[in-house]
Design a protein around this motif. Structure first.
Motif, PDB file in Angstrom:
ATOM      1  N   GLY A  40       0.823  -1.205   0.000  1.00 38.32           N
ATOM      2  CA  GLY A  40       0.000   0.000   0.000  1.00 38.32           C
ATOM      3  C   GLY A  40       0.848   1.242   0.000  1.00 38.32           C
ATOM      4  O   GLY A  40       1.941   1.253   0.571  1.00 38.32           O
ATOM      5  N   GLY A  41       0.339   2.298  -0.631  1.00 43.77           N
ATOM      6  CA  GLY A  41       1.086   3.546  -0.652  1.00 43.77           C
ATOM      7  C   GLY A  41       0.479   4.571  -1.575  1.00 43.77           C
ATOM      8  O   GLY A  41      -0.632   4.412  -2.087  1.00 43.77           O
ATOM      9  N   THR A  42       1.232   5.634  -1.780  1.00 41.54           N
ATOM     10  CA  THR A  42       0.843   6.688  -2.701  1.00 41.54           C
ATOM     11  C   THR A  42       2.097   7.239  -3.370  1.00 41.54           C
ATOM     12  O   THR A  42       3.174   7.253  -2.772  1.00 41.54           O
ATOM     13  N   PHE A  43       1.959   7.658  -4.597  1.00 45.91           N
ATOM     14  CA  PHE A  43       3.066   8.284  -5.311  1.00 45.91           C
ATOM     15  C   PHE A  43       2.511   9.201  -6.391  1.00 45.91           C
ATOM     16  O   PHE A  43       1.354   9.074  -6.785  1.00 45.91           O
ATOM     17  N   GLY A  44       3.328  10.147  -6.836  1.00 46.86           N
ATOM     18  CA  GLY A  44       2.902  11.065  -7.887  1.00 46.86           C
ATOM     19  C   GLY A  44       3.792  12.286  -7.948  1.00 46.86           C
ATOM     20  O   GLY A  44       4.969  12.229  -7.570  1.00 46.86           O
ATOM     21  N   THR A  45       3.205  13.407  -8.398  1.00 47.44           N
ATOM     22  CA  THR A  45       3.951  14.653  -8.552  1.00 47.44           C
ATOM     23  C   THR A  45       3.140  15.828  -8.004  1.00 47.44           C
ATOM     24  O   THR A  45       1.917  15.791  -7.944  1.00 47.44           O
ATOM     25  N   ILE A  46       3.876  16.858  -7.606  1.00 41.26           N
ATOM     26  CA  ILE A  46       3.286  18.126  -7.186  1.00 41.26           C
ATOM     27  C   ILE A  46       3.782  19.181  -8.171  1.00 41.26           C
ATOM     28  O   ILE A  46       4.981  19.392  -8.311  1.00 41.26           O
ATOM     29  N   ASP A  47       2.850  19.813  -8.859  1.00 40.55           N
ATOM     30  CA  ASP A  47       3.155  20.872  -9.827  1.00 40.55           C
ATOM     31  C   ASP A  47       2.847  22.203  -9.143  1.00 40.55           C
ATOM     32  O   ASP A  47       1.681  22.509  -8.858  1.00 40.55           O
ATOM     33  N   TRP A  48       3.873  22.994  -8.854  1.00 39.34           N
ATOM     34  CA  TRP A  48       3.737  24.212  -8.064  1.00 39.34           C
ATOM     35  C   TRP A  48       3.266  25.376  -8.922  1.00 39.34           C
ATOM     36  O   TRP A  48       3.813  25.626  -9.992  1.00 39.34           O
TER      37      TRP A  48
END
Length: 136
Positions: A40-48
């Motif tokens: 289980g988990g989460t991943f991705g990107t943050i676009d500022w």
């Protein structure tokens, strides 16, 4: 004539390259998972952006119960906007991997976000703990 064409091509190439470079500098990757990470988990990107950020990614669950990703934006050392959660359960309607995309932060408060904090929680009440992902 050839010099003008070459100069025009150089200007066009520079114009095309500049936005890609600026975008790459404003993107932060995140990942939070349990051990083993496949459970289980989460991943991705943050676009500022100026006053907000777009969070895009996935939350996944391959164990009994559900997995929940939590996100909160910070500005000037204080939470900015609402807590956002995304949950999935491999036995539920979303299946083992749920994609998400949302904007976080308060557009009415001046100044830019400094960080987004991410936590990972489970149906048994255990949370992994908040982790900071700072604006580049």
């Amino acid at each position: 004539m050839i010099k003008k064409l070459a100069a025009g091509a150089l200007v066009a190439a520079a114009a095309l390259a500049a936005p890609a470079t600026a975008q790459a500098e404003d993107l932060t990757a995140f990942e939070r998972c349990i051990s083993p990470c496949e459970d289980g988990g989460t991943f991705g990107t943050i676009d500022w952006h100026n006053r907000t950020a777009t969070v895009h990614g996935w939350v996944f669950d391959h164990k009994p119960g559900w997995t929940q990703a939590k996100f909160v934006a910070y500005k000037d050392g204080r939470p900015d906007g609402e807590l956002v959660t995304r949950t999935t359960d491999d036995a539920g309607r979303y299946g083992p991997k749920r994609e998400f995309s949302f904007v976080i932060g308060d557009t009415n408060r001046p100044g830019g976000l400094e960080r987004v904090m991410v936590d990972l929680c489970f149906d048994n009440g255990y949370c992994k703990g908040w982790k900071d992902f700072w604006r580049p």
